[in-house]
Structure formats: structure tokens, C-alpha cells
Design an enzyme around this catalytic site. Structure first.
Site, PDB file in Angstrom:
ATOM      1  N   ARG A  32       0.796  -1.099   0.048  1.00  0.00           N
ATOM      2  CA  ARG A  32       0.012  -0.086  -0.018  1.00  0.00           C
ATOM      3  C   ARG A  32       0.921   1.238   0.167  1.00  0.00           C
ATOM      4  NH1 ARG A  32      -5.154   2.007   2.003  1.00  0.00           N
ATOM      5  NH2 ARG A  32      -5.404   3.755   0.405  1.00  0.00           N
ATOM      6  N   GLY A  33       0.947   1.902  -1.121  1.00  0.00           N
ATOM      7  CA  GLY A  33       1.586   2.996  -1.354  1.00  0.00           C
ATOM      8  C   GLY A  33       1.752   4.150  -0.046  1.00  0.00           C
ATOM      9  N   GLU A  34       0.544   4.650   0.218  1.00  0.00           N
ATOM     10  CA  GLU A  34       0.426   5.617   1.292  1.00  0.00           C
ATOM     11  C   GLU A  34       1.015   5.085   2.854  1.00  0.00           C
ATOM     12  OE1 GLU A  34      -3.762   5.843   3.127  1.00  0.00           O
ATOM     13  OE2 GLU A  34      -3.720   6.175   0.714  1.00  0.00           O
ATOM     14  N   ASP A  35       1.188   3.833   2.826  1.00  0.00           N
ATOM     15  CA  ASP A  35       1.538   3.272   4.182  1.00  0.00           C
ATOM     16  C   ASP A  35       3.157   2.979   4.115  1.00  0.00           C
ATOM     17  OD1 ASP A  35      -1.038   3.380   5.255  1.00  0.00           O
ATOM     18  OD2 ASP A  35      -1.075   0.857   5.040  1.00  0.00           O
ATOM     19  N   THR A  36       3.665   2.428   3.217  1.00  0.00           N
ATOM     20  CA  THR A  36       5.067   2.265   3.371  1.00  0.00           C
ATOM     21  C   THR A  36       5.853   2.458   2.038  1.00  0.00           C
ATOM     22  OG1 THR A  36       4.429   0.187   2.198  1.00  0.00           O
ATOM     23  CG2 THR A  36       4.373   0.134   4.513  1.00  0.00           C
ATOM     24  N   ARG A  37       5.293   3.123   0.929  1.00  0.00           N
ATOM     25  CA  ARG A  37       6.159   3.571  -0.399  1.00  0.00           C
ATOM     26  C   ARG A  37       7.437   4.135   0.156  1.00  0.00           C
ATOM     27  NH1 ARG A  37       5.444   3.387  -5.577  1.00  0.00           N
ATOM     28  NH2 ARG A  37       3.153   3.116  -5.573  1.00  0.00           N
ATOM     29  N   GLU A  99      -4.661  -6.841  -6.955  1.00  0.00           N
ATOM     30  CA  GLU A  99      -3.189  -7.286  -7.111  1.00  0.00           C
ATOM     31  C   GLU A  99      -3.270  -8.740  -6.383  1.00  0.00           C
ATOM     32  OE1 GLU A  99      -0.187  -3.529  -7.400  1.00  0.00           O
ATOM     33  OE2 GLU A  99      -0.117  -4.885  -5.510  1.00  0.00           O
TER      34      GLU A  99
END
Length: 1199
Positions: A32-37, A99
Site C-alpha cells: 500500500r503506497g501511502e503506508d510504506t512506499r 493485485e
């Protein structure tokens, strides 16, 4: 070329011969991009990239739209695995869930690997879809009201992946956490290369990769060490081809030993640099200059280097140097036969390949002999087994012999096999001889001695003999070990591969092919017989042995078991003799007159029943061990035996005709004196001196000996004293002053005596070190046991069998450290009113042959009890609930027994259990083995890993879905078996019967072999039976065994294979097998196994047994209504060819059983207690499978 440069597969060794699984990416990152990118995932991606793991990470711009971009589906499909970072809001993203659904689809359809990372989330929340996950799906259901199918697909995918064991952050440092992930993924990626003809490489590669540890950013030097032909080069080449894409540059330098000898070290340095820097030309004029160039140019480069067949420390100095010669992340692999090279150089770790197991050996041989992995039928099956056995699992030999026999007919095969028995294959032995030729002269002699005499012998014994040869064996044997020519197992036995042994023996024979008397060593009976009877021996002879048993050097050792000569020839000169071993010979007299025996240390004439007199020992001043056990015609020994100052062991056991010993003996070094069974011996000799070193004195069965020497009181270090069944009427008072005495035996003291031993028992309290006391058949009553017997604070074993006790003597209950109590055949009807709670350490309680009708509930007070022996309690009709800690219950011959209580529901940690009810025919009429199994599993399914039942029975219940008329059976295990929560274990059984009524003993055992990814032997155990052991087999019996899921798949296996995937993922690795297969076998010695069966057991099967109980009888089972698990899960029984392929393994088990039974013939009817490992009783350690670990956990009330 090194002998390891053979091929496990057809075609050339090299990248062109290897099939690579072509994928664009190694890893697809789902997150999840906004969590861990910008934090964790970014760091993880960077670490993957630095480890040269090709990783797909989506572009942030792709997430602009609501629907997942098709590029991501393509990327998943083109990746070997997916790493999924589950974070707090992962489930809120429809993009992430889509995904995930595609990843699961690829995993289920194409074996796509899945590695979940739980980043501050609980996997159980994901599986159960609660907390934030529940909130997320509520939103999705609101948003996608019209597409319920999509939501369900997401839910299923999340549940499936969350059930896979993955990595948990758990407040750890992220850098450490990421390093662990990289290490495991790198190891898994090393398995991407395979070939259809590779044999036995999966586990080897996995073990090697764990040592290489490619995920760590350090420099590592790994050694692969082993005997020639074991597969070092093949393994290194395969690992090199698989790992090379992780490095900037690579170099594989083959045949280092050969190239160095021919072209020098500088040429090797040039080759290394040229393979790493392809476009450059290097001019190196000497080794030192080469060192400088290598260390300078490679110090900032991540390289993979393999040095194959290194045999000199200079090779390492000039090509490897120090760790800082290479850039971070570099790996250097060195293959060698010389372990000492690796030990003397800063090598980080070492891997030692083993020989192939029988199944893989047969497969590799078949590839070469038949161009396929299965053996054709007819004559070639048995012939192939002969060749594979000869090769001993050595890949080199299997390939050479397979290629040689390929295309030839069965007649030519037989001729070749017969020739191998006489003349070994030259090509194989020449390659193995490379290591021998590099030895110093003394090491060559030690090698030849082991090859001709000592293979499979105890190291200490070999060292003692070789030391007498002045071969300096401490360093010599170490050299042979370090050169991979011999091994020492965990039991301190020396072992040499049979082909190395053949090579050594061939070297000896080549000295003089036609005349054995001119060879240095003789080991074949015909050659020894020829030399000794024809008097053709020469000074060349250094050692003689018969029956492949032992010894060597400068005529220092003669071992001829079963020697047919009546005496040794007059020309025999024992001047340098160190060991004379002529057990079970026909020798009447060794020689006449006096012979020089100054170097003799050991003489063993055990079992030589024609021996009538011993030689003159006057010159044997260094003799340490004299064994005349079982020389039944020996009447007297030479008087010179009395002055043997160096003798430590004198064993005259069962010399039944021996009437006298020298009047006075002065063996000041004597430690062990065994005279047991010398029934004609009239008196015990007087002792000249103190004999202070004596530790063991055994006079049991010396029926005529009436007195002991007063000087024996000076044996202050005496530890074991056995005066059982002697004519001693009054025990000397000094016996009770031996403070070091640990074992004391007075068995049979009442026979032929008017006085009793009872008045002397209070004196025992002074023996503060006593741990074992035997008072069997002493005509004792309860009141004879003194109250102060509790003063024996160290007593652990007490034998009071054959006495007259109405109940257990009350004074015994204060023996707090007592572990074993034998009260067999004491006419007991009850345990009495005594508070047996005081026996708080009791583990083994023998109550065989008593008159119990039922066993008192008081036994439940014994919280540590492991064994309860009730065999031949003829009046016993019911068995109550017993302590849950109990491990063994023997009910053999309890002819009145009808009822056993239901097992306690109290959980305990006992690993295994058994109900042994030989010849309990009434019990079999009232209850059947399947019902006992069900009741046991209901009570203990989660705590016990193995359960046995033996009782009368003639039919295998139809409940066993796979059955055969053979003694072994194969069953494929479903791929997803470990993930099936309903699966609890596997049950098997056989019907066996006494096959030889003339034999007094037999042996039945059961074991299993797991083939496939989790290849190993499942623990096997068995039972001794027969008249001599009070277990005669009168009719057909059923032997049922159950293995739990934890026994078949221990948790430790997950650690071995990485622990981050479920088993169904592991078993689809491209180097693994699609499924595991279980080979179950039963072996009977003097017993015939009629048939056997097996079943995969699920929870519902237990209920099926319950429903059918009223329809079942032991003699005529009817299981028509059993609801069987699907055939898809159970699989089918293995083919006949599969069973035959594994026959040699089962034969090994049968040979072990035979050895056990043959050994036990000397035990005269004793029942072995399970706590006693066979090794303690003299058996070879490699046969030390625990035979009696049976555990109670049974039972039910009579219907």
C-alpha cells in the site's frame, strides 16, 4: 582431471545444459503506497536491488486511476515470486486487493511463490477479517454492490495468503528485519535452475546455499570437502551457474591441482583475472606480483569465484589470499579432498556432501545404464541392485559403471558383476588413488591397515594396535580424516568407503599377485590358510586377518575368527605380536613350549571350545587383556598367569571345566576379573598383595567356591561384586565396608544353605555408594527387609524377584531415589497397605508372574512411572486407570485379561505409547485394535506422536484403505496434506506369525521412509518376541502403528526449508518433488509378515470407527459402512517397481533385526528393559535404534 568432474546428468556440464525458468522479474512487490512506499518498502526495494534481485515495483503514477493497470497483471505473471507487504490500510485499497487476487491465481495455477510480510499487522486479523479489515470490506461492499463475486474473490485471496507463514516485524529493527528477508529470498532464488536428469541435488543445494548465505553483504569463503567422486565439482558447478547472475563478475577455475602441476601458479592467477576482466590482458611475471594485482583489482568488485580440486595451501594463498582481496558480497567456493586445507585457512564454513541414498543411486545408475530413471524389468532389476550396492552411493562409480554396462545384455552384466568381485574397475580406482598417492609412508601404511583389517572397528582399539606398530596413529589417522579417506562416526568407529577399501586391497595384492606369502597383508581365508599350512610365509608379511574383522603390521596382529587349525604352525614366530585374536577357533593348543611374547597386549580365544590348555605366559610381560570366555574344555591355565603384572582384564566366563587357578595370584594391575559360570572351579585363589585397582569381580555361578581371599579387603576401589549362586555360606564382613561399591548381587543365596541372608541385610546400610542391589531367589519374606534399607541413599535399582511377598514390603517405600523395582514371581496378590507414594522416583516397576486379579488404583500415586510390566499375570482380568505419565505396559500372556480401563483425558508430554498384549486371546475377543486406537487418539492425539498395538488377530481391517500381501507398502501423500486441518496422522498394520517354531526368539519391527522434498527415515521401533523372552507367538497377531502428523512432518523441517512458505509451496519447487511418498515396511526375524495395510487418518475416521464398533470382530472384520476419505487425498499404493526400488533399505532393517536377535541369544531368557540402550549390551552403535520405547495410553471398559 579431478574425479569429481563427472556429470550427474547427460550432456555437457555448463550453462547450455541447464534449463532456466525464464522470468523477467525475480520479485513482484505488492504494498500500500501511502503506508510504506517512502519508508519500509523503499528500504526493502533498495536492499533487493543491491543483492541483484530483479524486482518490480509499481510506478506511483500508475495508481492515479481506480482500476488496476494491466501492466501490473503482466508484471505479476512475469515474476517468479511476490513479496506482499501487509500494512495497516492494505485492505482498504481495491488496487492492492486486485493485485492480491491475481497473485493467488498465479500461485494456484502456475506455482508462483508467495512471501507475506506482516508489517505491524496481525495475520489472524487478516484471516478472520476483523478490526480494520472488517471496516475495509464494509466500504468495498458498499462501493461494489453489483459485483459480489469480486469481493468474495478478494476475501478468499486474503484468507489464503494470510495463512501462509511469513515474516513479522514485531518491534524489531527494520534493517535487521530486511536482511533476514533478503537472505531467505536469495536462498530460494538459487533454486531457479534445474535439469530433468539431475539426481539427489535438491537437499545438497539447499544445505550449501544456507552456508553461502548470498543475502549477506560480506565476503565469504565456503569449502566443499569430500572423497573423490562424491560430487563436489558437480555441486559447485551447479551452484555457480545458478548464482552467477547475482554478481558483477565470475570465474570457475577447474582442475586447479592438475593445472598447477603442469603450468604453475601464475597461469592460474592469469586465468582468474582474465575470466573476470574479459577485455584486458595481464602480464604477470611471478606469484607475488599476481597477488598484488588480484587484491587491487578485485577489492571493489562483487565476484563469484570457484576453485575446483585444490590440494595445496599455495593454491589458496595465491588465488584467495585474504577476505579483503574481494569486494563486499563476494563468494569464493573451494572444492577439495583435503579437509586440513580448509581448517588451516580462514574459511567461513564447510559443506561435506554425502553419498547418494539407495533410491537416488538407483536412479542415477539407471540414467546411465538405460537412459532413463526407471529400471527395466526382468533380469536387469536384480542385477542393477548388485551394481548399486557395489558402488556404495558414490556418484562417480555409478556413472562409470552405468556407462560401461549400457547396451549390454544380461549375460554380459552377470559376467561384469562377477569380475567386479575379483577385479575392481580400474577407471574408478585410479581416480580414487590420487588421494592415496599424496600420503606420507606412515599414513599409507595406516590407510592399508584400515583397508585390509580395521574398516568398521572402534577407533580406540585401532589406535592401540597401530601404536604398537610405531605408526604414530594420533596424527596419522587425523591426516586420513582430513584427506577424506576415512571417517569417525559419533560412536567412535572408523569407516572407509567400500571402494576406497577395495583400492587399498588392490594396492597390496599388486605387490605379488601369485604368492600371498610375499604380500605385506593377508585378509582372505584361503590365502591365510595357504600360508600357514604350506609354510610359505616370508618376512614381507606384516599382518593377518580372517573374516574381515581386524588388524595389521609387522606380524603384530593375527585375527582369524573360526580358525580351523588345531595349533599354529611351528614356524609361527610371535616375536612382534601385539594382538592374537582367534575367537571361536578349533585350536586345542596354540603352540608347544615357550615363545617370545614381549609385545603381546591382547589375547582373545573366546568360544574356542576345543582349547584344553593355555600357553606359557612367562614372556608376556605387557599383556593387558586376556579373554578365554566360553572355552568349555579348558581344565587349567598355565601357572605363569599368576605373575602377569600388566593384565587389566581377565575374562574366564563359562569355562565350565576349569577346576583350578594358581594358588596365589599377584596381578597388581587387574581391574576386571570375571569367573562367572566356572561351575567346576573349586576355590578362589589367594591374592598376593593388595590388588588395589580391582573394580569388577564376578563369581556368579561358581557353585563350588566357598570362600573369598581375605586380601580382597584391600580392593578399596571395588565397584561391582557378584556372588550370585556360589557356595559361600557366610559373607565376609569386609564386603560391607566397600565405600565405592555400586553394584552388589547375591542372587540365589538360599540354594542348598541352612542359613539365610536375611540377618546380613542390615549391614547393607553402610554401602553409601550402592546404586544397584540384586537379591533374586533368596527366599526372603516381607519382614526380612530391614527398616533402615532407606539408608541406601543412592540406590536406584532393586531386584527382589523370586522371593515370597504377600504385598510390597513397607520399608521399600522410603527409597526415595529408587528408579527400578523388580518384584516378579513373588506370589503377590496385592500391593498391600503401604503408602507407595514414597517411591517418588520410581520409573520401572516389574510385577510379572504374580497373582493379581486387578491392579490397585494406588499405582496412580507413582507420578514418574514409565513402565509397568504385568506379563504372565495369569489371574489378572482387569486393568484400572493408570498414571498418565506411563510409557510402557506389558500384558503379554495375561490369559484371563478381559478389560482395560479407558485412558485418562489428562494431557501429558509422553511422545509415544503402546499396548503390548501378546497371546491375550480373551482381551482380543472383547475389544479390537481399531477401537483401542480410536480411544487412544481421542485422549492423546495432540500429545503423543506414535502409538503401537500388538494383540492376537488374523485379518487386516478393511478400514485400511491400502493393503498388500507383501511386508511393505507405498502410499503417495496429497500435496496439500500439511495444510489440511482435518488430517491427524497415518496408521499402518500387519499380520505376522511365528515362521520358525524351532527358534526361541524373534523380532518384529516397523518403520517408514519419506521420499520427496522432506526425504528422511521416520523413527522405527520393534519388539523382541519368543519363548526365551516369555513372549511365544502361538497364533496370528496384528501389529498396528499410528504416526501423528507432527511425527511425519516435524516443525523443524519448516526451519530447514526457510519457514516462510507453506509446505504445498515448498513441494512444488522446481528442484523438488511434486508430492511426498511414504514407504512403510515391517520386518520379522523368525517371524513371517503375511500382509500389511496403511491409511491416511482424518478426524472423521475416528467417528467412523465408533459407528462401526458393533459390527467389528477381530477375526472377521466388516467395515462396509466406513466413510472413506477421497481417493484423491489418499492416493494409491505404490507400484511393484517402486517397492522393489526400496527393497534394499528394508533389507538393511531386516539385517539389523537379525543382528539384534543373534546378539540376544546370550541373555538366557531375560526380558530387556526399554531403558537399556542396546549399545550398553555390546551391540554395534549403528544398530542402536531404541527397541522398547512403548508407552501406555490405552484402554476402554468392557462393552
Amino acid at each position: 582431471m579431478d574425479a569429481d568432474n563427472f556429470q550427474f546428468y547427460d550432456g555437457p556440464i555448463g550453462e547450455e545444459a541447464i534449463i532456466v525458468v525464464k522470468k523477467k522479474y525475480d520479485v513482484f512487490l505488492s504494498f500500500r503506497g501511502e503506508d510504506t512506499r517512502t519508508n519500509f518498502t523503499d528500504h526493502l526495494y533498495d536492499a533487493l536491488s543491491r543483492s541483484r534481485i530483479v524486482t518490480f515495483r509499481d510506478d506511483p503514477k500508475l495508481e492515479a486511476g481506480e482500476e488496476i493497470a494491466p501492466e501490473l497483471f503482466t508484471a505479476i505473471q512475469q515474476s517468479w515470486c511476490s513479496v506482499i507487504v501487509f500494512s495497516q490500510t492494505y485492505a482498504f485499497s481495491s488496487w492492492c486487493l486486485e493485485e492480491l487476487a491475481e497473485i493467488v491465481k498465479q500461485h494456484n495455477n502456475d506455482g508462483h511463490k508467495v512471501f507475506p510480510i506482516f508489517y505491524d499487522v496481525d495475520p489472524s486479523d487478516l484471516r478472520k477479517q476483523k478490526e480494520k479489515v472488517e471496516e475495509a470490506f464494509a466500504r468495498h461492499e458498499e462501493r461494489y454492490k453489483e459485483d459480489r463475486e469480486k469481493i468474495q474473490r478478494w476475501r478468499n485471496a486474503l484468507i489464503q495468503v494470510a495463512g501462509i507463514k511469513g515474516w513479522h516485524l514485531n518491534n524489531r529493527h527494520e534493517s535487521e528485519f530486511i536482511r533476514e528477508i533478503i537472505k531467505k529470498i536469495s536462498a530460494k532464488l538459487c533454486h531457479l535452475v534445474t535439469h530433468s536428469d539431475l539426481v539427489g541435488m535438491t537437499e545438497r543445494l539447499e544445505d550449501l546455499y544456507l552456508k553461502i548465505n548470498i543475502g549477506e553483504n560480506d565476503v565469504r569463503i565456503i569449502g566443499i570437502c569430500g572423497m573423490g567422486g562424491i560430487g563436489k565439482t558437480t555441486l559447485a558447478r551447479l551452484a555457480y551457474n545458478q548464482m552467477s547472475h547475482h554478481f558483477e563478475s565470475k570465474s570457475f577455475i577447474a582442475d586447479v591441482r592438475e593445472v598447477s602441476d603442469k603450468c604453475g601458479l601464475v597461469s592460474l592467477q592469469k586465468q582468474l583475472l582474465s575470466e573476470i576482466f574479459h577485455d584486458e590482458c595481464f602480464k604477470i611475471f611471478n606469484v607475488h606480483e599476481g597477488n598484488d594485482i588480484i587484491s587491487h583489482m578485485l577489492s571493489r568488485k562483487k565476484v563469484l569465484v570457484v576453485l575446483d580440486d585444490v590440494d595445496n595451501i599455495q593454491h589458496l594463498k595465491c588465488l584467495v589470499g585474504r577476505h579483503d582481496w574481494f569486494g563486499l558480497g563476494s563468494r569464493i567456493i573451494v572444492t577439495t579432498r583435503e579437509e586440513h586445507l580448509l581448517r588451516s585457512w580462514p574459511v567461513d564454513d564447510m559443506y561435506e556432501p554425502t553419498t547418494l541414498n539407495p533410491k537416488d543411486a538407483l536412479q542415477l545408475f539407471s540414467l546411465k545404464a538405460f537412459h532413463g530413471d526407471t529400471v527395466p524389468k526382468d533380469d536387469f532389476i536384480e542385477l542393477s541392485y548388485h551394481v548399486v550396492k557395489y558402488a556404495g552411493g558414490l556418484p562417480l562409480a555409478l556413472e562409470i559403471l552405468g556407462c560401461f554396462l549400457c547396451g549390454r545384455d544380461a549375460t554380459q552384466w552377470r559376467s561384469a558383476i562377477e569380475r567386479l568381485k575379483r577385479d575392481s574397475n580400474k577407471e574408478i580406482l585410479d581416480k580414487l588413488r590420487i588421494s592415496f598417492d599424496g600420503l606420507e609412508e606412515r599414513e599409507k601404511n595406516i590407510f592399508l591397515d584400515i583397508a585390509c583389517f580395521f574398516n568398521g572397528e572402534e577407533k580406540d582399539f585401532v589406535m592401540k594396535v597401530l601404536d604398537g606398530c610405531e605408526f604414530f596413529p594420533d596424527i596419522g589417522i587425523d591426516v586420513l580424516i582430513k584427506k577424506s579417506l576415512i571417517k569417525v562416526d559419533e560412536h567412535k568407529y572408523l569407516w572407509m568407503h567400500n571402494l576406497l577399501q577395495e583400492m587399498g586391497r588392490k594396492i597390496v595384492k599388486e605387490k605379488c599377485v601369485d604368492e600371498p606369502g610375499k604380500r605385506c597383508r593377508l585378509w582372505e581365508e584361503r590365502d591365510v590358510h595357504h600360508v600357514l599350512t604350506k609354510n610359505t610365509g616370508t618376512k614381507m608379511i606384516e599382518g593377518i586377518i580372517i573374516n574381515n574383522k581386524r588388524e595389521s603390521s609387522k606380524m603384530l596382529n593375527l585375527n582369524w575368527k573360526g580358525c580351523p587349525l588345531r595349533s599354529l604352525p611351528s614356524s609361527f614366530q610371535p616375536d612382534n605380536l601385539v594382538a592374537l585374536l582367534l575367537s571361536y577357533s578349533r585350536i586345542r593348543q596354540l603352540w608347544k613350549g615357550n615363545r617370545p611374547l614381549g609385545k603381546l597386549k591382547m589375547m582373545n580365544l573366546e568360544g574356542s571350545q576345543n582349547l584344553i590348555k593355555t600357553p606359557d605366559f612367562t614372556t608376556a610381560s605387557n599383556l593387558e587383556v586376556l579373554i578365554l570366555k566360553g572355552c568349555t574344555k579348558l581344565v587349567d591355565v598355565h601357572p605363569s598367569i599368576a605373575v602377569l603384572k600388566s593384565v587389566k582384564v581377565l575374562n574366564l566366563r563359562d569355562c565350565r571345566s576349569l577346576r583350578s587357578l594358581p594358588t596365589i595370584i599377584g596381578m597388581e594391575s587387574l581391574e576386571t576379573l570375571i569367573l562367572s559360570g566356572c561351575s567346576s572351579l573349586l576355590r578362589f585363589p589367594e591374592i598376593d598383595g593388595k590388588m588395589e585397582r580391582l573394580k569388577t569381580l564376578d563369581l556368579s555361578g561358581c557353585y563350588r567356591v566357598e570362600n573369598l581371599s581375605e586380601n580382597l579387603q584391600h580392593a578399596k576401589f571395588l565397584e561391582e561384586l557378584d556372588l550370585s549362586e556360589t557356595a559361600i555360606t557366610e559373607l565376609p564382613s569386609f564386603i560391607f565396608q566397600f565405600k565405592n561399591l555400586k553394584v552388589l548381587s547375591f542372587n540365589g543365596f538360599d540354594r542348598g544353605r541352612t542359613n539365610s541372608i536375611a540377618p546380613m541385610l542390615p549391614l547393607l546400610s553402610g554401602l553409601s555408594s550402592l546404586s544397584k542391589l540384586k537379591l533374586r531367589d533368596c527366599n526372603l519374606c516381607e519382614g526380612d527387609i530391614p527398616s533402615d534399607i532407606s539408608g541406601l541413599s543412592c540406590l536406584k535399582e532393586l531386584d527382589l524377584s523370586g522371593n515370597n511377598f504377600i504385598s510390597i514390603p513397607a520399608s521399600l517405600t522410603r527409597l526415595f531415589k529408587l528408579e527400578e523395582l523388580i518384584l516378579s514371581n513373588c506370589n503377590m496378590c496385592t500391593l498391600g497397605e503401604a503408602d507407595i507414594h514414597g517411591l517418588c522416583s520410581l520409573k520401572w516397576l516389574f510385577l510379572n508372574g504374580n497373582n493379581f486379579i486387578t491392579v490397585p488404583l494406588a499405582l496412580t500415586q507413582l507420578s514418574k512411572l514409565k513402565l509397568l510390566a504385568l506379563s504372565n499375570c495369569m489371574e489378572l482380568n482387569s486393568l484400572p486407570q493408570l498414571p498418565t505419565c506411563i510409557e510402557d505396559v506389558w500384558l503379554d500372556g495375561c490369559s484371563s485379561l478381559e478389560v482395560v480401563a479407558s485412558p485418562s483425558k489428562v494431557c501429558n508430554l509422553v511422545d509415544s505409547a503402546a499396548i503390548l498384549a501378546f497371546n491375550c486371546f480373551k482381551l482380543a475377543e472383547n475389544i479390537n485394535a481399531l477401537t483401542l486406537l480410536r480411544k487412544h487418539l481421542k485422549a492423546f492425539a495432540n500429545s503423543r506422536k506414535m502409538f503401537d498395538i500388538i494383540m492376537p488377530g488374523s485379518e487386516i481391517p478393511e478400514w485400511f484403505s491400502q493393503q498388500t500381501s507383501h511386508s511393505s507398502i507405498d502410499i503417495p501423500l496429497p500435496i496439500n496434506l500439511q495444510e489440511d486441518s482435518e488430517w491427524i496422522g497415518v496408521a499402518c498394520c500387519c499380520i505376522f506369525v511365528n515362521n520358525d517354531a524351532s527358534r526361541d526368539e524373534g523380532f518384529i519391527d516397523c518403520g517408514a521412509l519419506m521420499y520427496g522434498r522432506n526425504r528422511r527415515q521416520i523413527e522405527r521401533r520393534g519388539y523382541l518376541v519368543g519363548k526365551r523372552l516369555n513372549r511365544p507367538i502361538m497364533k496370528d497377531h496384528i501389529f498396528l502403528r499410528y504416526w501423528s502428523r507432527d511425527k511425519l512432518y516435524p516443525l523443524s523441517l519448516k526451519d530447514k526449508y526457510g519457514g516462510c512458505e507453506t509446505n504445498n509451496l515448498r513441494t512444488t519447487d522446481c528442484l523438488g518433488h511434486k508430492r511426498d511418498e511414504l514407504h512403510v515396511f515391517f520386518n520379522g526375524h523368525s517371524l513371517k509378515v503375511k500382509k500389511c495395510g496403511v491409511r491416511i487418518v482424518y478426524e472423521k475416521d475416528l467417528e467412523a470407527i465408533k459407528e462401526l464398533h458393533c459390527h467389528i470382530t477381530q477375526s472377521s472384520p466388516n467395515f462396509e459402512h466406513i466413510h472413506q476419505h477421497s481417493a484423491q487425498n489418499d492416493g494409491s499404493a505404490g507400484s511393484t517397481s517402486d517397492i522393489k526400488q526400496k527393497r534394499n533399505i528394508s533389507e538393511e532393517a531386516e539385517e539389523e533385526a537379525s543382528t539384534v536377535v543373534n546378539y540376544l541369544r546370550g541373555f538366557k531368557g531375560q526380558i530387556l528393559a526399554p531403558r537399556k540402550p542396546i549399545r550398553e549390551r555390546g551391540l554395534q552403535p549403528k544398530l542402536m535404534q531404541k527397541i522398547f520405547n512403548f508407552i501406555m495410553g490405552q484402554s476402554r471398559k468392557k462393552h
